[in-house]
Design an enzyme around this catalytic site. Sequence first.
Site, mmCIF file in Angstrom:
data_model
loop_
_atom_site.group_PDB
_atom_site.id
_atom_site.type_symbol
_atom_site.label_atom_id
_atom_site.label_comp_id
_atom_site.label_asym_id
_atom_site.label_seq_id
_atom_site.Cartn_x
_atom_site.Cartn_y
_atom_site.Cartn_z
ATOM 1 N N ASP A 74 0.827 -1.066 -0.041
ATOM 2 C CA ASP A 74 -0.172 0.033 -0.174
ATOM 3 C C ASP A 74 0.942 1.231 -0.072
ATOM 4 O O ASP A 74 1.583 1.728 0.848
ATOM 5 C CB ASP A 74 -0.984 -0.069 1.117
ATOM 6 C CG ASP A 74 -1.846 1.119 1.431
ATOM 7 O OD1 ASP A 74 -1.578 2.143 0.378
ATOM 8 O OD2 ASP A 74 -2.647 1.291 2.229
ATOM 9 N N THR A 126 -3.387 5.472 -3.939
ATOM 10 C CA THR A 126 -2.206 6.063 -3.363
ATOM 11 C C THR A 126 -0.833 5.979 -4.272
ATOM 12 O O THR A 126 0.108 6.514 -4.287
ATOM 13 C CB THR A 126 -1.683 5.555 -1.932
ATOM 14 O OG1 THR A 126 -2.165 4.247 -1.822
ATOM 15 C CG2 THR A 126 -2.991 6.290 -0.943
ATOM 16 N N THR A 127 -0.577 4.663 -4.690
ATOM 17 C CA THR A 127 0.562 4.217 -5.569
ATOM 18 C C THR A 127 0.661 4.995 -6.836
ATOM 19 O O THR A 127 1.533 5.810 -7.228
ATOM 20 C CB THR A 127 0.682 2.619 -5.766
ATOM 21 O OG1 THR A 127 0.730 2.108 -4.447
ATOM 22 C CG2 THR A 127 1.851 2.426 -6.135
ATOM 23 N N ASP A 163 -9.244 0.060 2.028
ATOM 24 C CA ASP A 163 -9.365 0.505 0.598
ATOM 25 C C ASP A 163 -10.533 -0.057 0.014
ATOM 26 O O ASP A 163 -11.067 0.882 -0.851
ATOM 27 C CB ASP A 163 -8.224 -0.240 -0.023
ATOM 28 C CG ASP A 163 -6.630 0.547 0.237
ATOM 29 O OD1 ASP A 163 -6.908 1.613 0.913
ATOM 30 O OD2 ASP A 163 -5.701 0.082 -0.372
#
Length: 548
Positions: free
Chosen positions: A60, A93-94, A391
């Site tokens: 994550d 987020t990545t 998530d």
Amino acid sequence: MQVPVMVMNANMERETGRKAQLSNIQSAKVIADIIRTCLGPRAMLKMLLDPMGGIVMTNDGNAILREVEVAHPAAKSMIELARTQDEEVGDGTTSVIILAGEVLTAALPFLERNIHPITIIGAYKRALEDALNIMKDISIEVDISNKPEMMRIIKSTIGTKFVSRWSDLMCGLAYDAVKTVNLEIDGKREVDIKRYARVEKIPGGEIDESKVLDGIMVNKDVTHPKMRRKIENPRIVLLDCPLEYKKGESQTNVEVTDESHWSRLLEIEEEQIKEMCDHIIRLKPDLVFTEKGVSDLAQHFLMKSNITAIRRVRKTDNHRIARATGATIVNRVEDLKDSDVGTQCGLFEVRKIADEYFTFLEKCENPKACTILLRGPSKDVLQEIDRNLQDAMCVARNVMFEPRLCPGGGATEMALAVRLGEKAKTISGVEQWPYKAVAEALEVIPRTLVQNCGGNAIKTLTQLRAKHATVDNFSWGIDGESGKIVDMQEYGVWEPHAVKAQTVKTAIESACLLLRVDDIVSGLSRKEAGGGGQAPAMQEAPEEVGER
């Protein structure tokens, strides 16, 4: 005559103009490279050691960057992006870091050719506006009451994570939890998963035993061993006050000269507690939860009336119990009314799981709060499952708020890249090149997906571009498992429009912000940074504290 604007100490470092911009771009690129391998279903995990010696294993982006320590202000700003994305939409987020790093790197050749940063920023802003419009065109609407369809969407989030093996179970948990806490008030939708959907992690048992309770579970036991531990259809009272003797303020002194006075003091204490308990007993509840303490005497009176008491419940748990059972939290026992009693719970039971006792309030009618019970082999596994589940719940929430979907697997980014590339040809002047650079930068997502599963990036991207060259083929993307190109409409990988739009917005806007910086002033010299000494402060404090 006064010294103008800025007084600098001789040993202070300063990066200006081109040097500052290049160092910002370089540091952003380093951060993006750290988590580049964490994108897609074949993503690698990172093992992180926290300062306390604990180990975190995750892919994550936000969880990784939280643990990374950096000194450069631009790198800190990049890490902040992942946090913003996580708080805003809970996923992507990545992608946002990789994209921001690539968009910044795309500006490098223009800076080297002496194109002014403001010109580049103008082109970037224009590209962002067009990208958001194109994204709306290629998105489709979704029916949020259709469970199989919602499950497919949530699966695309979990597919790249550790829990993908139990994907049906986890998607079911996320969907049920979000559906439970979904509340409409005066036409406004409220889905507060942080406050009303609590995850309880209990090591031991199988992951398949995880479930969403139709009620609440708290890590508490009854206060008195003889109190009932199982009650069907209980009447519940929730308090935010102690059931103990109210002593005077800290200044109070009592001087006892006679034994009878001491007995009277004890009697007053007993009378006060009895009066408190009588206020509760007259409502004939079966269960009393309080956020504060319950004295031994109060336990005695309540037990005689066959009332079970549970004390020192967390405030957040108390709010959840109130939502699930229909009770009202009361601050003074004197104010208790019959309407404050919760009656929507079907079963109260205290159960022992492993070595601890847990209170379950289950079979609630239409609970608007819930507890997700997670079981698993170890603490580390449970932590990762919890992160992945958060998530998935965020994605379900986003779709409920904005029921539009974009094709996943890099298809949206590729469609944007192709269409922005076409639009760039219609722009005249220098702005055309930075605009085109944004289009090329968006290809980083499908390219990284191919690289992470060991495919041939150049060959695959050429095939993908050829597919997207025709107008209707916007749903073709990368199969993250095999690295081949597939039609996402058949393959079934979709992502919420809210997440995609937020990713592109955050990435391009942060790139514009960093390109605006033309001066980095550091309050620490290299020699002193090592020794821990600090240089004298500047008269005008810099906005960012720079490199060590």
